[in-house]
Design a protein around this motif. Structure first.
Motif, mmCIF file in Angstrom:
data_model
loop_
_atom_site.group_PDB
_atom_site.id
_atom_site.type_symbol
_atom_site.label_atom_id
_atom_site.label_comp_id
_atom_site.label_asym_id
_atom_site.label_seq_id
_atom_site.Cartn_x
_atom_site.Cartn_y
_atom_site.Cartn_z
ATOM 1 N N TYR A 99 9.347 90.979 -56.890
ATOM 2 C CA TYR A 99 8.123 91.309 -56.157
ATOM 3 C C TYR A 99 8.238 90.978 -54.673
ATOM 4 C CZ TYR A 99 6.526 91.438 -60.929
ATOM 5 O OH TYR A 99 6.407 91.728 -62.268
ATOM 6 N N GLY A 133 4.155 91.396 -50.021
ATOM 7 C CA GLY A 133 2.897 92.138 -50.066
ATOM 8 C C GLY A 133 2.412 92.374 -51.483
ATOM 9 N N ARG A 134 3.323 92.760 -52.353
ATOM 10 C CA ARG A 134 2.950 93.016 -53.752
ATOM 11 C C ARG A 134 2.521 91.723 -54.437
ATOM 12 N NH1 ARG A 134 0.300 95.354 -57.297
ATOM 13 N NH2 ARG A 134 1.276 95.653 -59.313
ATOM 14 N N ALA A 143 1.231 89.025 -53.033
ATOM 15 C CA ALA A 143 -0.087 88.640 -52.506
ATOM 16 C C ALA A 143 -1.180 89.501 -53.116
ATOM 17 C CB ALA A 143 -0.095 88.757 -50.982
ATOM 18 N N GLU A 144 -0.913 90.788 -53.247
ATOM 19 C CA GLU A 144 -1.885 91.706 -53.845
ATOM 20 C C GLU A 144 -2.160 91.333 -55.304
ATOM 21 O OE1 GLU A 144 -1.694 96.289 -55.304
ATOM 22 O OE2 GLU A 144 -0.950 95.893 -53.289
ATOM 23 N N MET A 145 -1.117 91.051 -56.049
ATOM 24 C CA MET A 145 -1.274 90.711 -57.465
ATOM 25 C C MET A 145 -2.078 89.427 -57.646
ATOM 26 S SD MET A 145 2.560 91.646 -58.816
ATOM 27 C CE MET A 145 2.326 90.948 -60.446
ATOM 28 N N GLY A 150 -4.255 88.268 -55.431
ATOM 29 C CA GLY A 150 -5.526 88.329 -54.719
ATOM 30 C C GLY A 150 -5.594 87.328 -53.589
ATOM 31 N N THR A 151 -4.486 87.141 -52.918
ATOM 32 C CA THR A 151 -4.413 86.183 -51.826
ATOM 33 C C THR A 151 -3.727 86.839 -50.633
ATOM 34 O OG1 THR A 151 -3.790 83.911 -51.294
ATOM 35 C CG2 THR A 151 -2.224 85.161 -52.599
ATOM 36 N N THR A 152 -3.363 86.051 -49.657
ATOM 37 C CA THR A 152 -2.714 86.587 -48.465
ATOM 38 C C THR A 152 -1.250 86.165 -48.419
ATOM 39 O OG1 THR A 152 -3.230 84.631 -47.146
ATOM 40 C CG2 THR A 152 -4.886 86.404 -47.183
#
Length: 115
Positions: A21, A24-25, A27-29, A31-33
């Protein structure tokens, strides 16, 4: 090339430690930055592998640790403390696993000597 082998690709995807991963992916998964992922990396909780281009890559195992860190931080625990808690929890689980293996091996050897 080994990466083109379908069985290798499949085993990589099944591997909890395979860095599949991107930042970006991940962090997206979660739900954070990306900044949160960098912060827990700086605190020593996870050390992402780097792609040939130098980009951070995360494994499923690292994402589970990051998700636990996020839970603790969301409850008000400072990032550094959350990371230390998770490291200690992880060490305790490993010690329990080793202890169980040793007990099982001891029980097996006792049953062989009794026979």
């Amino acid at each position: 090339m080994a990466a083109d082998n379908p069985s290798t690709l499949s085993s990589n995807l099944d591997d909890d430690d395979y860095p599949a991963y991107t930042m970006g992916r991940a962090a997206e998964m979660l739900g954070t930055t990306p900044a949160f992922l960098r912060a827990i990396g700086e605190a020593g909780l996870i050390v992402p592998l780097r792609s040939e281009g130098g980009h951070r890559r995360f494994s499923r195992y690292q994402l589970r640790l990051a998700a636990r860190a996020r839970e603790l931080v969301d409850q008000g625990t400072p990032v550094e403390a959350a990371c230390r808690i998770i490291i200690l929890e992880d060490q305790l689980e490993e010690a329990k696993r080793i202890n169980e293996q040793l007990r099982s091996a001891e029980a097996d050897s006792e049953s062989k000597t009794d026979a």
